[in-house]
Enzyme design. Structure first.
Site, PDB file in Angstrom:
ATOM      1  CB  SER A  56    -101.721   1.169  36.165  1.00 41.09           C
ATOM      2  OG  SER A  56    -100.614   0.954  35.410  1.00 41.09           O
ATOM      3  CE  LYS A  59     -99.247  -2.474  36.992  1.00 40.89           C
ATOM      4  NZ  LYS A  59     -99.284  -1.138  36.349  1.00 40.89           N
ATOM      5  CB  SER A 115     -97.976   1.436  39.231  1.00 42.33           C
ATOM      6  OG  SER A 115     -98.909   0.932  38.203  1.00 42.33           O
TER       7      SER A 115
END
Length: 276
Positions: A56, A59, A115
């Site tokens: 993640s 992101k 997230s």
């Protein structure tokens, strides 16, 4: 003998006061790591140019692209596909519901704090437009920033082995440096909690930051956690030490250990800055 003793004592004083003999760097068991400060001093490196999945941490680029493409007051309607994308892949979510309309500012919090893969999907779909076009923007942005060892395959970091997304510790730290220069990004990733009051077009949401370093250490500025089985536990972090911004990353570590290691690395960098 007295002369030798005096020389020995003098050498000990010189050694103790020399930056070359400062405290040893903390042990880092992550597969890759990199820590640098705003003056360009590298405080730690370990396999920093190895191409690895970063989960993640992807992101961060998603947020970076959205902040360049969108207005914070824009509204995005969440679709059933956005919700399904996160749930069907077993990803972390912002608990978004079909038909909700949220501002880009709020969706960025849903992207970065819990997230949310659902928030990532909604933002990529809107600002590609379409996910494929958005990923092309991510990769074009990476090239423009000089992140030559980074390749994105989606906006959320979910594993797609056949497509082979990757980055490096060096590239992730450089991306964080660029992103943190944006005050909106810096504010978002530095928050422990973000609340969205209920309205006529969306439910109430309370999003808590998965980055435990924010409550564990002083003067921390974020940045992002990540986990997949392939990437292990990752942490991109930043803080102020010795009057400088220190940014670091740990790739493929253990869950709780990444936070304590990051704190030690920040403090170690601070000690080197002070000595220097």
């Amino acid at each position: 003998m007295r002369i030798a003793a005096c020389i020995g004592s003098a050498l000990l004083v010189l050694i103790a006061g020399s930056p070359a003999y400062a405290a040893d760097a903390p042990a880092v068991k992550a597969k890759a790591a990199y820590v640098v400060d705003s003056a360009g001093t590298i405080h730690f490196d370990k396999r920093e140019t190895a191409r690895l999945p970063v989960a993640s941490l992807v992101k961060v680029m998603t947020a970076y692209v959205v902040l360049r493409e969108a207005r914070l007051g824009d509204t995005v309607t969440v679709t059933a596909a956005d919700v399904r994308h996160a749930k069907s892949n077993g990803a972390t979510t912002a608990a978004l519901g079909k038909g909700e309309r949220l501002t880009v500012r709020d969706l960025l919090h849903g992207l970065m704090l819990p997230s949310g893969a659902d928030a990532a999907n909604a933002l990529a779909r809107r600002y590609g437009p379409g996910k494929a076009a958005f990923v092309r923007k991510m990769n074009a942005t990476a090239r423009s920033l000089g992140l030559d060892d980074t390749r994105y395959t989606n906006a959320d970091g979910l594993p797609e082995p056949a497509l082979g997304g990757y980055s490096t510790a060096v590239d992730q730290v450089e991306l964080a440096r660029r992103a943190l220069a944006n005050p909106v990004f810096r504010t978002i990733v530095g928050r422990e909690v973000h609340r969205v009051p209920k309205s006529a077009v969306h439910r109430a949401h309370t999003w808590r930051n998965t980055n435990k370093l924010l409550s564990q250490a002083d003067d921390v500025a974020g940045v992002k956690t990540g986990y997949t089985r392939a990437a292990g536990f990752c942490l991109l972090f930043a803080g102020e030490r010795g009057g400088r911004q220190v940014i670091g990353v740990l790739l493929n570590d253990q869950n709780e250990r990444r936070f304590s290691t990051a704190e030690r690395l920040l403090d170690y960098a601070g000690s080197q800055i002070t000595i220097g």
